[in-house]
Design an enzyme around this catalytic site. Structure first.
Site: not given
Lengths: 414, 414
Positions: A161, A187, A198, A286
């Site tokens: 994503t 991912k 996870t 991120e």
């Protein structure tokens, strides 16, 4: 969403991966959410494949998580197929979400020639948006025609994503003189503080191991890998790690005891693949610019060491200081103290790698701020603390908290 | 440190504050850390002043926190003076830190003509740097000459660190027909998830109340004010809220029972001052552009409602979505689920103010994304959730997570 640059902590290249006898992959760009990139994965597993899984402990689990839990019960831990879609989490979607997983499993079972209970499902993406299964049902019959053992990279690509790179790890070992492959894909980038699993990891092997035995190995190695990472303390509704053992290696008998001495080498290699994948998720956290390992020693228990390490790894003030390459070790003290775990202030020691920063409850007389500042320039930061109350130890991996995290998440849905 | 603009959520002006009979303030710019701004506060309290305090639950408390705890015991809950320095937290400073608080208390006791045990101390600033008391000892005799009941604003200014505005709140009431003032000052911007107290609040009144009675009122009102805010989930080592009652109002007898009916109006006003100060801290949360209230209803217990509300208020993904004015309510579902508290997914409802967003475990059929997006443009965001398992309710206040938070904290010490 604005274009996100590839993480500076990304590996130089996609790793060399070994095919897994008995496992074939196929993926397609359906355009469900993203344009022009793979977003749907189908995996075919040979007859007799044993499956183990660990799932999110978030109490609002997504429909595919609930599906997997039930399917593993119904099938007795066997599986013939896996379907993963990226872009829509199918979470908090009520009865429509339940219907969507049933419909996807039915469609996959039809193209693979098995029972829907032998299909595992996972989804990742936005929460709360009903999942339209029409493009999935249309794509599956096309994907099945192109399945191949060598498409591991497509599998890793199709489940991304906000991930800035595709994640895989692969290794070889032997059981009973037979060549064994362990290959996994994963991912994850944000909403990462896995609790039992996870978002998302899939590990495949051709070993001949029962699902119960595989489950024991998965649970044990998961604790020190996916369950020891955090990006932002937010536990996803969709976290799923599945392990598949095809049994194609055909060692004499199926191994059913995780303590079987023949598994010693296998377990170490399995753990290494799990840790590799978990760290790759942190490196793609991120906005990450630093990989941070936090090791807490001298704790009362392993669980206590882990809670203290997580308190540090999740502290916004620790993470922003490291983003700013500021050796602000006082914030580590704060984070130890806020954990609520037992620690002895007057015996607390802190190291940056080999540099002793603080000892006996105050800054070390030998510590030079310049040394700390120089250490903080590195891309891999090791924080080591001894809390001085026992012998237990735990390591957690995380990343720094940067402007890019804000940029990515302030407009994820736009 | 770069110049930080004043929070867009700051009040238009410093509030009108009422003097408190029996309390005098004085402050000075010592240059200890900041240049050209007030950084040292001295407060003189009249004879017989009753004191109550709540302190950080961080297990690495700073030396002044440990000092206050001991001093309140030794003095039987009375006090004659308060000294606060800004810029250095005197935390994790070992024996040197203990010596520094003793030396500061001695110096203040000398200028005020009382016992060191009657001096309360608080510090705020960088952790782990030894506190040099020389400038404090030099400044105190000078400050004492200029003490005045009207310098409340100087008090609020002198205790700031990264705060972008000075915080005070003041109100009037009556006890037994006597005019009562309640005036408080506070500071706090980052490292804010108070646990029993926050960094820092001081509330003064001329009411004639015993320290035990004042302690009971402080503890109760603290739970719904300072203990119900969070900026970044990081609990400071120095959190301190002190309440002082000078007794100057001289109602017939000192009130010793918090349930005394004469205190009804006073308690409500005291709670209002505490809530006002706590919200001012959130409005000055580092980088804040939105004040967010999170109300959780339908929980199993008040504590459970509070844990769920805190889970939402501390979620980086919730806070960044609001910073980006993105009505990404799926992240609220995630944060409810990761709290570990009891909640019923299929009965969960979510409102943005009056807008029903989700109900019965899925998006509401009447919800329009444009309405949510328009609501998110406001500077005050009310998130209301019903988790559908009971009758208990709790409200927590927080702010959004923005680029400015990263900027402030990535180079706080530079």
């Amino acid at each position: 969403m604005a274009d996100i640059p590839v993480s500076p902590l990304a590996p130089e290249a996609f790793p060399v991966v070994n095919n897994i006898p008995g496992v074939e992959f196929g993926a397609m760009a359906t355009g469900m959410r993203y344009k022009g990139r793979l977003d749907l994965l189908l995996v075919r597993l040979c007859q007799g494949t044993q499956v183990a899984g660990v799932f999110t402990q978030n109490s609002m689990p997504a429909a595919p998580v609930e599906w997997c839990r039930q399917a593993l019960k119904n099938s007795g831990g066997t599986g013939r197929g896996l379907v993963v879609n990226a872009g829509n989490a199918n979470a908090f979607t009520g009865k429509a979400g339940v219907a969507a997983v049933q419909s996807t499993a039915n469609a996959a079972a039809e193209v693979l020639g098995c029972s829907p209970d032998e299909i595992l499902l996972a989804s990742t993406g936005v929460i709360g948006v009903p999942l339209d299964v029409t493009p999935i049902k249309k794509a599956l019959p096309k994907i099945v025609d192109g399945l191949s053992a060598s498409l591991v990279r497509d599998a890793a690509e199709a489940i991304r994503t906000t991930d800035t790179y595709a994640k895989a790890a692969s290794t070889l070992c032997e059981i009973d003189g037979k060549a064994i492959t362990i290959t996994g894909v994963a991912k994850g980038s944000g909403m990462i503080e896995p609790n039992m699993a996870t978002m998302l990891g899939f590990v495949f092997t051709n070993a001949n191991i029962s699902s119960a035995c595989l489950q024991a190995i998965l649970a044990e190695t998961n604790a020190a890998s996916f369950n020891s990472i955090t990006v932002d303390s937010d536990t996803s509704t969709n976290d799923t790690v599945l392990a598949f053992a095809t049994g194609e290696a055909a060692n004499e008998n199926c191994i059913t005891d995780p303590a079987d001495p023949r598994l010693q080498g296998f377990k170490a290699k399995f753990a290494a693949v799990m840790e590799d994948l978990a760290k790759q998720i942190v490196c793609d956290g991120e906005g990450a610019t630093k990989l941070i390992s936090v090791t807490v020693k001298g704790a009362e228990s392993t669980e206590s060491a882990r809670i203290i390490a997580k308190s540090i790894a999740n502290s916004p003030l620790v993470k922003t200081a490291i983003a700013g390459e500021d050796p602000n070790w006082g914030r580590l003290v704060m984070a130890v103290g806020k954990s609520g775990e037992k620690a002895n202030q007057s015996a607390l020691s802190i190291w940056f790698g080999d540099i002793l920063v603080a000892t006996d409850g105050q800054v070390s007389s030998k510590y030079q701020e310049e040394d700390g500042a120089a250490y903080m320039k590195r891309s891999h930061i090791d924080l080591i603390l001894n809390v001085g109350v026992g012998d237990a130890c735990s390591t957690v991996w995380t990343c720094d908290l940067t402007h890019q995290y804000i940029s990515i998440n302030a407009d994820y849905r736009s």
